[in-house]
Motif scaffolding. Structure first.
Motif, short mmCIF file in Angstrom:
data_model
loop_
_atom_site.label_atom_id
_atom_site.label_comp_id
_atom_site.label_asym_id
_atom_site.label_seq_id
_atom_site.Cartn_x
_atom_site.Cartn_y
_atom_site.Cartn_z
N LYS A 165 118.29 -44.49 80.54
CA LYS A 165 118.15 -44.29 81.99
C LYS A 165 119.52 -44.18 82.65
O LYS A 165 119.71 -43.42 83.60
CB LYS A 165 117.37 -45.50 82.53
N GLU A 166 120.47 -44.96 82.12
CA GLU A 166 121.82 -44.96 82.69
C GLU A 166 122.39 -43.56 82.78
O GLU A 166 123.02 -43.20 83.78
CB GLU A 166 122.75 -45.82 81.82
N GLN A 167 122.17 -42.76 81.72
CA GLN A 167 122.73 -41.40 81.73
C GLN A 167 122.11 -40.54 82.82
O GLN A 167 122.79 -39.75 83.46
CB GLN A 167 122.47 -40.74 80.37
N VAL A 169 120.71 -41.58 85.62
CA VAL A 169 121.20 -42.04 86.91
C VAL A 169 122.63 -41.58 87.13
O VAL A 169 123.00 -41.10 88.20
CB VAL A 169 121.10 -43.58 87.00
N LYS A 170 123.43 -41.72 86.08
CA LYS A 170 124.83 -41.30 86.18
C LYS A 170 124.92 -39.83 86.59
O LYS A 170 125.69 -39.46 87.48
CB LYS A 170 125.51 -41.51 84.81
N ALA A 171 124.13 -38.99 85.94
CA ALA A 171 124.15 -37.56 86.27
C ALA A 171 123.80 -37.35 87.74
O ALA A 171 124.41 -36.51 88.41
CB ALA A 171 123.19 -36.80 85.37
N GLN A 172 122.84 -38.11 88.24
CA GLN A 172 122.48 -37.97 89.66
C GLN A 172 123.65 -38.35 90.56
O GLN A 172 123.87 -37.72 91.60
CB GLN A 172 121.27 -38.84 89.99
N THR A 173 124.39 -39.40 90.18
CA THR A 173 125.52 -39.79 91.03
C THR A 173 126.63 -38.75 90.97
O THR A 173 127.53 -38.76 91.80
CB THR A 173 126.10 -41.15 90.63
N LEU A 174 126.58 -37.87 89.97
CA LEU A 174 127.56 -36.78 89.93
C LEU A 174 127.03 -35.55 90.65
O LEU A 174 127.63 -34.48 90.60
CB LEU A 174 127.92 -36.43 88.48
N GLY A 175 125.86 -35.69 91.27
CA GLY A 175 125.32 -34.61 92.08
C GLY A 175 124.42 -33.64 91.32
O GLY A 175 124.10 -32.58 91.84
N ALA A 176 124.02 -33.99 90.10
CA ALA A 176 123.22 -33.06 89.30
C ALA A 176 121.81 -32.94 89.85
O ALA A 176 121.18 -33.94 90.18
CB ALA A 176 123.17 -33.52 87.85
N VAL A 180 119.79 -29.21 86.43
CA VAL A 180 121.05 -29.48 85.72
C VAL A 180 120.87 -30.64 84.75
O VAL A 180 121.37 -30.61 83.62
CB VAL A 180 122.19 -29.77 86.73
N VAL A 185 122.04 -32.32 80.44
CA VAL A 185 122.03 -33.68 79.91
C VAL A 185 120.97 -33.83 78.82
O VAL A 185 121.27 -34.24 77.69
CB VAL A 185 121.78 -34.73 81.03
#
Ligand SMILES: Nc1ncnc2c1ncn2[C@@H]1O[C@H](COP(=O)(O)OP(=O)(O)OP(=O)(O)O)[C@@H](O)[C@H]1O
Ligand SMILES: [Mg+2]
Lengths: 270, 255
Positions: A165-167, A169-176, A180, A185
């Motif tokens: 899940k971390e990945q 969420v991380k992608a979302q915080t990068l604006g994905a 995308v 991912v």
């Protein structure tokens, strides 16, 4: 020492690997000799030499009527159906697996449906497919697709859901965006799994292909085997079986090599 | 008006209360450490700041904005593990910080070249330029976390959320990471929330240390009441109060 701690050395391992093959060939040769000694006309277990001769003839001599080498025609027809079916399945399962794995709405709508679908025995559907799609190429390809897509889809969806899940969420915080995340991912991380799924499914795919060809076709490896069965032409059947095994082995090896070449990040940690 | 304001936030899962009446205001550039017993809801609080989940009740706003409904580029995050993408090289992990916001997640031509240059400068900054073309699996835990922090910073978030970022590292590496984080902070004046189990770490890095605990406790039903912020320590000057009192009030020295 415990049995689980005995490890063969390099030459020992090679000899051990060769042993079952040698044993099989020897057993066949002996059995064939015994039968041919009792009855030289016996067709059930042709001598290895006879099989070799037949193989050479099948691979090189054109058919008298059509002036074409039937084995190559059969091979091309079968491979086209096999790769067509497996290719379509791979694409479908990729798209569905990503959707089910990433989107809760798609998961709610599709996951139980596909779970049920994967329980349907595909060969039981064969008559329906022949009725719906005719006796041509379509029904054979569709049988393969129906046969292996549900399993591959379930496995890929599962794999997508196993991405931490971390990945995501991380992608979302990068604006994905969702697409995308799917393309950049999730997709790259399940491609190795797709290839291993294809490798696993090829066994079933061959089964469905040969079954469909046996029932209704006029060219193809499965068709030929079931055709010459009537004349008890064991030498032809065995040649075809060995040839199919070899093809399956080569395809598997190619996929394995492709996987190792394409995903260096998988092994970076080893 | 404070930069991050959390007003009367509650969170519950089913009929279990996890957090209740959480209120806190944070100024831009402040470093907030968060400590508390295991399972008291620190990560839950961080997830709400991240907008990975929404509060059951209450508001969380950054710079006066609305309570967000999903994670976005305003909020950077580093978890204890799995914060970088295993299938991208170290450099591409940093470039992802810029390219993922594009429609296809890619940069082309000049834009890509410039992003790569910026990524290389960041790599230099976080001391990973020698492994730029390797995959994360080949990196040590400390290097992976440095990469994760660098990646989060590449997206230029308004606030940075760290959930036990150094929890899996050995003590030596941890101290190095503290120095690294402090330097980065001085350079960027980033607003940071960091959950930690290490009180000393919390006081060393933080300007304030928030303690989460349950003020009310029902022995029959532990899930009835949630935790809240029970202490809000001033931790500037490494948590030793009145250290600089003479600088503030020189007259005291005279007496
Ligand atoms: N999605 C969820 N659904 C149900 N319960 C949850 C969920 N997420 C967390 N919890 C519960 O909420 C409580 C608080 O969890 P949280 O992860 O916030 O604790 P924590 O303070 O971060 O603990 P730790 O120090 O161990 O990381 C825990 O009891 C946990 O079991
Ligand atoms: Mg936690």
């Amino acid at each position: 020492m415990r049995l689980i701690n005995h490890i063969p050395g390099r030459p020992g391992a090679v000899i051990l690997a060769a042993l079952p093959f040698v044993a099989l060939v020897v057993a066949y040769t002996v059995a064939s000799d015994l039968r041919l000694e009792a009855n030289p006309q016996d067709k059930l277990l042709p001598a290895p030499g006879t099989i070799l001769e037949t193989a050479q003839r099948l691979f090189t001599e054109p058919d008298k009527r059509s002036k074409e080498i039937l084995l190559w025609n059969d091979t091309l027809a079968s491979l086209a159906r096999l790769l067509g079916g497996v290719g379509i399945s791979a694409l479908l399962s990729l798209v569905l697996g990503l959707a089910i794995g990433l989107m809760p709405y798609a998961r709610s709508a599709l996951s139980s449906f596909i779970a049920v679908l994967s329980m349907v025995p595909p060969l039981a559907l064969l008559p329906i497919l022949f009725i719906m799609f005719g006796l041509g190429e379509v029904s054979k390809v569709v049988l393969i697709v129906i046969g292996i897509t549900p399993f591959m889809t379930r496995d890929l969806a599962q794999r997508v859901m196993e991405i931490p899940k971390e990945q995501i969420v991380k992608a979302q915080t990068l604006g994905a965006s969702s697409s995308v995340i799917a393309l950049r991912v999730a997709l790259p991380q399940i491609l190795p799994r797709l290839i291993s799924n294809v490798r696993l499914s090829l066994g079933s795919a061959w089964l469905f292909l040969i079954a469909a060809e046996a029932v209704a076709s006029n060219v193809g490896l499965g068709y030929r085997i079931f055709l010459v069965r009537r004349y008890l032409a064991m030498d032809v059947i065995l040649t075809y079986v060995i040839w199919i095994t070899l093809l399956a082995f080569i395809i598997d090896w190619l996929l394995k090599t492709l996987s190792r070449r394409s995903f260096p990040w998988m092994e970076a940690g080893l | 008006m404070s930069f991050v304001s959390v007003r009367n936030v509650w969170q519950r899962y089913g009929d279990r209360s996890i957090l209740e009446r959480v209120n806190v205001s944070v100024d831009e550039g402040e470093f907030i450490s968060i400590v508390g017993a295991s399972g008291c809801g620190k990560s839950t609080f961080l997830r709400m700041l991240l907008a990975e989940e929404r509060p059951f009740k209450g508001e969380i706003s950054i710079d006066g904005g609305e309570t967000a409904v999903e994670p976005n580029r305003e909020r950077g995050v580093v978890f204890q593990r799995y914060s970088v993408f295993p299938h991208l090289t170290v450099r591409n992990n940093l470039i992802a910080g810029e390219s993922f916001a594009n429609p296809l997640g890619r940069l082309r031509g000049v834009a890509r070249k410039e992003a790569a240059d910026r990524a290389d400068r960041m790599l230099e900054r976080i001391g990973l330029n020698h492994v730029a073309d390797q995959y994360p699996a080949a990196l040590s835990g400390g290097m992976q976390q440095r990469l994760a922090i660098g990646q989060a910073m590449t997206a230029k978030p308004r606030i940075l959320l760290l959930d036990e970022p150094f929890g899996a590292l050995d003590p030596g590496t941890r101290v190095q990471m503290h120095d690294f984080l402090m330097e980065l902070r001085v350079e960027t004046n980033m607003t940071v929330f960091m959950v930690t189990h290490d009180l000393q770490e919390g006081f060393k890095l933080g300007d304030r240390v928030l303690v989460f605990d349950k003020p009310r406790w029902d022995p029959q039903d532990p899930g009835l009441f949630g935790a809240t912020i029970t202490y809000d320590f001033d931790a500037s000057n490494d948590g030793v109060p009145f250290q600089d009192i003479l600088d503030q009030y020189p007259s005291l020295a005279a007496g």
